[in-house]
Motif scaffolding. Structure first.
Motif, PDB file in Angstrom:
ATOM      1  N   THR A  25       0.841  -1.198   0.000  1.00  0.00           N
ATOM      2  CA  THR A  25       0.000   0.000   0.000  1.00  0.00           C
ATOM      3  C   THR A  25       0.874   1.246   0.000  1.00  0.00           C
ATOM      4  O   THR A  25       0.615   2.195  -0.750  1.00  0.00           O
ATOM      5  N   ALA A  26       1.906   1.249   0.820  1.00  0.00           N
ATOM      6  CA  ALA A  26       2.836   2.392   0.845  1.00  0.00           C
ATOM      7  C   ALA A  26       3.474   2.588  -0.526  1.00  0.00           C
ATOM      8  O   ALA A  26       3.555   3.712  -1.029  1.00  0.00           O
ATOM      9  N   GLY A  27       3.900   1.501  -1.132  1.00  0.00           N
ATOM     10  CA  GLY A  27       4.505   1.597  -2.460  1.00  0.00           C
ATOM     11  C   GLY A  27       3.542   2.155  -3.484  1.00  0.00           C
ATOM     12  O   GLY A  27       3.906   3.004  -4.304  1.00  0.00           O
ATOM     13  N   GLN A  28       2.312   1.702  -3.443  1.00  0.00           N
ATOM     14  CA  GLN A  28       1.305   2.178  -4.392  1.00  0.00           C
ATOM     15  C   GLN A  28       1.009   3.661  -4.179  1.00  0.00           C
ATOM     16  O   GLN A  28       0.861   4.413  -5.140  1.00  0.00           O
ATOM     17  N   LEU A  29       0.923   4.093  -2.930  1.00  0.00           N
ATOM     18  CA  LEU A  29       0.678   5.512  -2.654  1.00  0.00           C
ATOM     19  C   LEU A  29       1.814   6.383  -3.190  1.00  0.00           C
ATOM     20  O   LEU A  29       1.585   7.474  -3.707  1.00  0.00           O
ATOM     21  N   ARG A  30       3.035   5.894  -3.078  1.00  0.00           N
ATOM     22  CA  ARG A  30       4.194   6.654  -3.544  1.00  0.00           C
ATOM     23  C   ARG A  30       4.265   6.699  -5.065  1.00  0.00           C
ATOM     24  O   ARG A  30       4.763   7.656  -5.638  1.00  0.00           O
ATOM     25  N   ILE A  31       3.743   5.663  -5.724  1.00  0.00           N
ATOM     26  CA  ILE A  31       3.779   5.600  -7.185  1.00  0.00           C
ATOM     27  C   ILE A  31       2.675   6.460  -7.804  1.00  0.00           C
ATOM     28  O   ILE A  31       2.911   7.159  -8.788  1.00  0.00           O
ATOM     29  N   GLN A  32       1.471   6.395  -7.240  1.00  0.00           N
ATOM     30  CA  GLN A  32       0.305   7.056  -7.840  1.00  0.00           C
ATOM     31  C   GLN A  32       0.555   8.549  -8.028  1.00  0.00           C
ATOM     32  O   GLN A  32       0.559   9.050  -9.135  1.00  0.00           O
ATOM     33  N   ASP A  33       0.662   9.260  -6.955  1.00  0.00           N
ATOM     34  CA  ASP A  33       0.938  10.698  -6.995  1.00  0.00           C
ATOM     35  C   ASP A  33       1.443  11.087  -5.615  1.00  0.00           C
ATOM     36  O   ASP A  33       0.662  11.428  -4.725  1.00  0.00           O
ATOM     37  N   PRO A  34       2.767  11.038  -5.411  1.00  0.00           N
ATOM     38  CA  PRO A  34       3.318  11.218  -4.071  1.00  0.00           C
ATOM     39  C   PRO A  34       3.019  12.574  -3.435  1.00  0.00           C
ATOM     40  O   PRO A  34       2.990  12.686  -2.226  1.00  0.00           O
ATOM     41  N   PHE A  35       2.742  13.590  -4.245  1.00  0.00           N
ATOM     42  CA  PHE A  35       2.532  14.927  -3.689  1.00  0.00           C
ATOM     43  C   PHE A  35       1.058  15.288  -3.527  1.00  0.00           C
ATOM     44  O   PHE A  35       0.731  16.380  -3.076  1.00  0.00           O
ATOM     45  N   LEU A  36       0.182  14.360  -3.877  1.00  0.00           N
ATOM     46  CA  LEU A  36      -1.247  14.563  -3.706  1.00  0.00           C
ATOM     47  C   LEU A  36      -1.604  14.465  -2.227  1.00  0.00           C
ATOM     48  O   LEU A  36      -1.068  13.626  -1.512  1.00  0.00           O
ATOM     49  N   VAL A  37      -2.505  15.322  -1.769  1.00  0.00           N
ATOM     50  CA  VAL A  37      -2.974  15.231  -0.387  1.00  0.00           C
ATOM     51  C   VAL A  37      -3.829  13.972  -0.268  1.00  0.00           C
ATOM     52  O   VAL A  37      -4.764  13.757  -1.045  1.00  0.00           O
ATOM     53  N   LEU A  38      -3.482  13.124   0.673  1.00  0.00           N
ATOM     54  CA  LEU A  38      -4.158  11.843   0.862  1.00  0.00           C
ATOM     55  C   LEU A  38      -5.506  12.050   1.530  1.00  0.00           C
ATOM     56  O   LEU A  38      -5.618  12.740   2.539  1.00  0.00           O
ATOM     57  N   THR A  39      -6.529  11.422   0.962  1.00  0.00           N
ATOM     58  CA  THR A  39      -7.866  11.463   1.562  1.00  0.00           C
ATOM     59  C   THR A  39      -8.196  10.076   2.103  1.00  0.00           C
ATOM     60  O   THR A  39      -7.545   9.091   1.744  1.00  0.00           O
ATOM     61  N   ASP A  40      -9.220  10.013   2.946  1.00  0.00           N
ATOM     62  CA  ASP A  40      -9.675   8.715   3.451  1.00  0.00           C
ATOM     63  C   ASP A  40     -10.089   7.807   2.293  1.00  0.00           C
ATOM     64  O   ASP A  40      -9.793   6.618   2.294  1.00  0.00           O
ATOM     65  N   GLY A  41     -10.758   8.389   1.300  1.00  0.00           N
ATOM     66  CA  GLY A  41     -11.205   7.613   0.154  1.00  0.00           C
ATOM     67  C   GLY A  41     -10.044   7.033  -0.638  1.00  0.00           C
ATOM     68  O   GLY A  41     -10.087   5.868  -1.058  1.00  0.00           O
ATOM     69  N   ASP A  42      -9.006   7.849  -0.855  1.00  0.00           N
ATOM     70  CA  ASP A  42      -7.819   7.372  -1.573  1.00  0.00           C
ATOM     71  C   ASP A  42      -7.148   6.232  -0.811  1.00  0.00           C
ATOM     72  O   ASP A  42      -6.758   5.226  -1.400  1.00  0.00           O
ATOM     73  N   LEU A  43      -7.008   6.413   0.493  1.00  0.00           N
ATOM     74  CA  LEU A  43      -6.364   5.398   1.313  1.00  0.00           C
ATOM     75  C   LEU A  43      -7.164   4.100   1.308  1.00  0.00           C
ATOM     76  O   LEU A  43      -6.615   3.018   1.113  1.00  0.00           O
ATOM     77  N   THR A  44      -8.463   4.209   1.483  1.00  0.00           N
ATOM     78  CA  THR A  44      -9.323   3.023   1.505  1.00  0.00           C
ATOM     79  C   THR A  44      -9.285   2.294   0.172  1.00  0.00           C
ATOM     80  O   THR A  44      -9.150   1.064   0.134  1.00  0.00           O
ATOM     81  N   ALA A  45      -9.380   3.034  -0.922  1.00  0.00           N
ATOM     82  CA  ALA A  45      -9.366   2.411  -2.242  1.00  0.00           C
ATOM     83  C   ALA A  45      -8.044   1.695  -2.504  1.00  0.00           C
ATOM     84  O   ALA A  45      -8.020   0.568  -3.011  1.00  0.00           O
ATOM     85  N   THR A  46      -6.949   2.329  -2.151  1.00  0.00           N
ATOM     86  CA  THR A  46      -5.636   1.729  -2.363  1.00  0.00           C
ATOM     87  C   THR A  46      -5.459   0.499  -1.479  1.00  0.00           C
ATOM     88  O   THR A  46      -5.000  -0.546  -1.933  1.00  0.00           O
ATOM     89  N   LEU A  47      -5.837   0.617  -0.235  1.00  0.00           N
ATOM     90  CA  LEU A  47      -5.728  -0.496   0.705  1.00  0.00           C
ATOM     91  C   LEU A  47      -6.582  -1.687   0.250  1.00  0.00           C
ATOM     92  O   LEU A  47      -6.126  -2.831   0.280  1.00  0.00           O
ATOM     93  N   ASP A  48      -7.793  -1.422  -0.195  1.00  0.00           N
ATOM     94  CA  ASP A  48      -8.677  -2.492  -0.664  1.00  0.00           C
ATOM     95  C   ASP A  48      -8.091  -3.186  -1.894  1.00  0.00           C
ATOM     96  O   ASP A  48      -8.103  -4.420  -1.988  1.00  0.00           O
ATOM     97  N   MET A  49      -7.576  -2.408  -2.837  1.00  0.00           N
ATOM     98  CA  MET A  49      -7.021  -2.972  -4.060  1.00  0.00           C
ATOM     99  C   MET A  49      -5.804  -3.838  -3.760  1.00  0.00           C
ATOM    100  O   MET A  49      -5.690  -4.967  -4.232  1.00  0.00           O
ATOM    101  N   VAL A  50      -4.911  -3.327  -2.929  1.00  0.00           N
ATOM    102  CA  VAL A  50      -3.700  -4.065  -2.578  1.00  0.00           C
ATOM    103  C   VAL A  50      -4.043  -5.330  -1.789  1.00  0.00           C
ATOM    104  O   VAL A  50      -3.485  -6.399  -2.039  1.00  0.00           O
ATOM    105  N   THR A  51      -4.966  -5.217  -0.859  1.00  0.00           N
ATOM    106  CA  THR A  51      -5.368  -6.372  -0.054  1.00  0.00           C
ATOM    107  C   THR A  51      -5.923  -7.475  -0.941  1.00  0.00           C
ATOM    108  O   THR A  51      -5.592  -8.650  -0.762  1.00  0.00           O
ATOM    109  N   GLU A  52      -6.741  -7.115  -1.904  1.00  0.00           N
ATOM    110  CA  GLU A  52      -7.301  -8.117  -2.816  1.00  0.00           C
ATOM    111  C   GLU A  52      -6.197  -8.787  -3.630  1.00  0.00           C
ATOM    112  O   GLU A  52      -6.210 -10.008  -3.824  1.00  0.00           O
ATOM    113  N   LEU A  53      -5.241  -8.009  -4.095  1.00  0.00           N
ATOM    114  CA  LEU A  53      -4.139  -8.579  -4.881  1.00  0.00           C
ATOM    115  C   LEU A  53      -3.292  -9.548  -4.048  1.00  0.00           C
ATOM    116  O   LEU A  53      -2.867 -10.595  -4.537  1.00  0.00           O
TER     117      LEU A  53
END
Length: 97
Positions: A25-53
């Motif tokens: 999840t940390a790796g994906q957040l850093r790849i997507q757009d590292p300077f974007l302000v993180l929202t709860d929705g972004d975190l949840t979506a990334t976490l869900d996607m990574v967990t499924e994978l």
């Protein structure tokens, strides 16, 4: 070494499922757009996607336990924190799982 010793050695050196979820999840957040302000929705979506994978092939009980362990150490987001900054704190939290 016999097969049992090799399997035990592998189990002791591999990161836990929860640690893999947090690290990926940390790796994906850093790849997507590292300077974007993180929202709860972004975190949840990334976490869900990574967990499924990572856990999609595991029995449901194992996957749920891994997600619960990962969720238990998720750092609280700071106001206007970027994806990159949160990812660094997430990596630190992953070391303790």
């Amino acid at each position: 070494m016999d097969a049992l010793d090799l399997q035990l050695q592998r189990l002791l050196t591999e990161p836990s499922w929860a640690q893999q979820i947090l690290t990926a999840t940390a790796g994906q957040l850093r790849i997507q757009d590292p300077f974007l302000v993180l929202t709860d929705g972004d975190l949840t979506a990334t976490l869900d996607m990574v967990t499924e994978l990572i856990t999609g092939h595991l029995p449901l009980a194992v996957a749920e336990q891994a997600m619960q362990r990962a969720a238990a150490v998720l750092p609280e987001r700071h106001y206007r924190e970027t994806c990159d900054t949160y990812a660094l704190r997430l990596l630190k939290a992953a070391r303790n799982v």
